[in-house]
Scaffold this motif. Structure first.
Motif, short mmCIF file in Angstrom:
data_model
loop_
_atom_site.label_atom_id
_atom_site.label_comp_id
_atom_site.label_asym_id
_atom_site.label_seq_id
_atom_site.Cartn_x
_atom_site.Cartn_y
_atom_site.Cartn_z
N GLY A 64 0.81 -1.23 0.00
CA GLY A 64 0.00 0.00 0.00
C GLY A 64 0.83 1.27 0.00
O GLY A 64 0.70 2.11 0.89
N VAL A 66 1.77 4.89 -0.49
CA VAL A 66 0.94 6.09 -0.63
C VAL A 66 1.76 7.37 -0.78
O VAL A 66 1.22 8.41 -1.16
N LEU A 80 -4.23 5.74 -2.15
CA LEU A 80 -5.28 6.19 -1.24
C LEU A 80 -5.17 7.66 -0.87
O LEU A 80 -6.18 8.34 -0.67
N LEU A 111 -9.23 6.47 6.09
CA LEU A 111 -7.78 6.55 6.29
C LEU A 111 -7.35 5.94 7.61
O LEU A 111 -6.19 6.08 8.02
#
Length: 277
Positions: A64, A66, A80, A111
């Motif tokens: 993930g 970001v 995200l 979040l």
């Protein structure tokens, strides 16, 4: 060749360019509606910064990614957090520290999760992880009575737009009512609505009046709030009677007295009775 001297040199050299995360600042709890929140990864690159310095932020695991910053280039926001980060924010004027932190604007409950900072060079790497929960205390939290029959009253407590999963309990004399039934729903955005109802018979009220308390809590956010209502057995069926007395999160209000409750409730009852007749 003196290998011992060579070995000592390698140890000293590694300390000169070692990467070390000194402090990871990720707020554990953030209330929904907060304007911004800053996640900071304070690191050291040693006396002589190693080549190939890269800082990365991950959300919920190594897949993930970001946020990425490779000095002296501008940082990149990915996945995200795209569109949610203040790209002009700098936490330091030092060229190798300027964009180590991320300033998230208007954080949402989506979040909530684990944030990992990874700082690496061609020779060294260090990482740390902390969790952040964006919680919603909800809205339209109310507790009222509905009496459709002479000897029965229904206590109804409800709230909506809550996150994470709430717990709702109706208390009588400090103990949960066994007759209480809770209905909980989650919308497409992951927000919860909850309603608890309890049926009370007049024979179960052994005093001229009884105070009931509805407690709403978000255990993971360490958040608690309540509403109070006072019931007088023997009253004729009426329109619903609203709750009185509000308790702030983790606080107790001294002015929530039975006398005040009786006056307010009697006034509400008289108004309702006047409408009926």
């Amino acid at each position: 060749m003196d290998y011992s001297i060579h070995f000592v040199f390698l140890i000293l050299c590694s300390k000169c360019i070692a990467v070390n995360i000194r402090r990871l600042d990720v707020p554990a709890l953030v209330e929904l509606g907060t304007e911004s929140v800053t996640l900071d990864c304070d690191y050291s690159t040693g006396v002589t910064p190693g080549p190939g310095l890269v800082l990365k932020w991950f959300f919920n695991g190594s897949t993930g990614l970001v946020y990425q910053w490779i000095p002296p280039m501008q940082p990149q926001v990915i996945g995200l957090l795209k569109g949610k980060v203040d790209m002009s924010f700098k936490i330091s004027e030092e060229p190798l520290q300027a964009y180590r932190a991320i300033k998230i604007m208007n954080p949402s409950t989506l979040l909530s999760g684990n944030y990992t900072c990874v700082v690496s060079t061609f020779l060294e790497e260090d990482s740390q992880t902390k969790s952040m929960l964006v919680y919603s205390p909800g809205k339209d939290f109310h507790f009222h009575q509905e009496k459709k029959y002479v000897f029965l009253v229904t206590l109804i407590c409800a709230a909506e737009y809550l996150y994470p999963r709430p717990v709702m309990t109706i208390l009588s004399k400090g103990k949960p009512l066994k007759s209480a039934v809770t209905d909980m729903r989650m919308d497409s955005w992951g927000m919860y609505s909850v309603e608890t109802q309890a049926l009370v018979h007049d024979d179960d009220v052994t005093s001229p009046w009884e105070e009931f308390v509805c407690v709403l809590s978000l255990p993971l956010a360490n958040y608690t709030v309540n509403r109070t209502t006072i019931y007088y057995p023997g009253l004729m069926p009426t329109a619903h009677i609203a709750a009185i007395g509000v308790e702030k999160p983790q606080e107790h209000q001294a002015n929530n007295s039975p006398t005040l409750g009786r006056c307010t409730l009697l006034l509400t009852f008289l108004i309702s009775l006047n409408k009926v007749f």
